[in-house]
Design an enzyme around this catalytic site. Sequence first.
Site, PDB file in Angstrom:
ATOM      1  N   ARG A 257       0.842  -1.192   0.000  1.00  0.00           N
ATOM      2  CA  ARG A 257       0.000   0.000   0.000  1.00  0.00           C
ATOM      3  C   ARG A 257       0.880   1.246   0.000  1.00  0.00           C
ATOM      4  O   ARG A 257       1.846   1.327   0.746  1.00  0.00           O
ATOM      5  CB  ARG A 257      -0.925   0.014   1.220  1.00  0.00           C
ATOM      6  CG  ARG A 257      -1.904  -1.158   1.195  1.00  0.00           C
ATOM      7  CD  ARG A 257      -2.898  -1.141   2.318  1.00  0.00           C
ATOM      8  NE  ARG A 257      -3.721  -2.348   2.278  1.00  0.00           N
ATOM      9  CZ  ARG A 257      -4.648  -2.657   3.177  1.00  0.00           C
ATOM     10  NH1 ARG A 257      -4.884  -1.839   4.183  1.00  0.00           N
ATOM     11  NH2 ARG A 257      -5.334  -3.784   3.063  1.00  0.00           N
ATOM     12  N   ARG A 384       0.508  -6.232  11.532  1.00  0.00           N
ATOM     13  CA  ARG A 384       0.202  -5.235  12.563  1.00  0.00           C
ATOM     14  C   ARG A 384      -0.114  -5.879  13.915  1.00  0.00           C
ATOM     15  O   ARG A 384       0.024  -5.240  14.955  1.00  0.00           O
ATOM     16  CB  ARG A 384      -0.962  -4.347  12.120  1.00  0.00           C
ATOM     17  CG  ARG A 384      -1.214  -3.193  13.075  1.00  0.00           C
ATOM     18  CD  ARG A 384      -2.438  -2.378  12.716  1.00  0.00           C
ATOM     19  NE  ARG A 384      -2.194  -1.471  11.607  1.00  0.00           N
ATOM     20  CZ  ARG A 384      -3.035  -0.495  11.257  1.00  0.00           C
ATOM     21  NH1 ARG A 384      -4.165  -0.339  11.920  1.00  0.00           N
ATOM     22  NH2 ARG A 384      -2.754   0.296  10.232  1.00  0.00           N
TER      23      ARG A 384
END
Length: 419
Positions: A257, A384
Amino acid sequence: MIDLKILRDNPDLVRASQRTRGEDPGLVDVLLAADSERRAAIAEADQLRSEQKDLGKLIGKAPAEEKQELLARGKHLADQVKAAHARESAADEKMAAAHRAINNIVAPEAPAGGEEDFVLVETVGEPTPIEDPRDHLELGESLGLLDMERGAKVSGSRFYFLTGPGAMLQLGLLQLAAQKATANGFTVMIPPVLVRPEVMDGTGFLGAHSAEVYHLAEDDLYLVGTSEVPLAGYHMGEILDLSAGPKRYAGWSSCFRREAGSYGKDTRGIIRVHQFDKVEAFIYCKPEEAETEHEKLLGWQKDMLAAIDVPYRVIDVAGGDLGSSAARKFDCEAWVPTQNTYRELTSTSNCTTYQARRLQVRYRGDNGKPQVAATLNGTLATTRWIVAILENHQQPDGSVRVPEALVPFVGSEILAPAR
């Protein structure tokens, strides 16, 4: 794309969805007009083609003295057909653009508003008070799990190396997710991470969020930000057999991203980065099964979060924060002690028939006729999560307790600083 039957039968529902999203309800009228214009152009072209066909039969049977006049009429009619075909093509293009401009219809249960207007569904677990907590970057570097400095040296900002036990921790997370997915009837896939434009567009990622996507212009291929994209394209243009139940896939891939527009946000550590790994669940089902499958997906996500033993909450995401494809979305957000707040670890979206209609994925209904399928997606594990694990399981001596479910993969119950 949305179902045109719903648009025609209940345009106010679509207008209400646009308002819930914070988008222009006037686009509904643009689409209605384009739909009407297209149907009129098709009807006109069909009528002229029918007349042309009938005239052709007459010419074949007509006496010689009448053929010249009929041929002249035929030439004039051919010009009319050509012009009508051009109008039909232009109407098709106008219709397609208007159709794609409207995002999926928001589920009536979803709250209205933007990012801060979510509804809290539940809170699971209580944050453990930690005196002077260290953040995940400090812990990761002191424990030899994470190297941001060399990541930036090699690739630039927002890149990193996971090293030693840090790499094993991520692999353990993903392996655990793959195992749980398999146990729940998912087929694990390792998909391509480069996809064609029609696949990226079909999943809805080339609209408002196209700036987030890496594009390889020379090859006209896109790097995926989630394996939702290749899994959505896996059955593109096919008619599925869903008689035995939904088709469930779990894609294990690296994701990319650009994080455009996030300058200055979460620049420390690995919360917001350009490359990460993820296991993503993806489901094809009949539209009437989608709501139940959505609840199941959320349940599987909660099961994974229970395995890493972190406090979290579930939120019902507001319409303005859904993304183009989702009709409804639930996020699971874990407690991050050093930020004194909850941060997203998982999302699960019910995309109803929106993606499948764009990608022409259908199934045979009870009457044997092809019908548009529904699609859903949801995170089962991602990089994450390491943030929540390190910060919530840190010990006063600077070590980190490894969640029991991950010990077999990491090979240790405690991650301790090197002596």
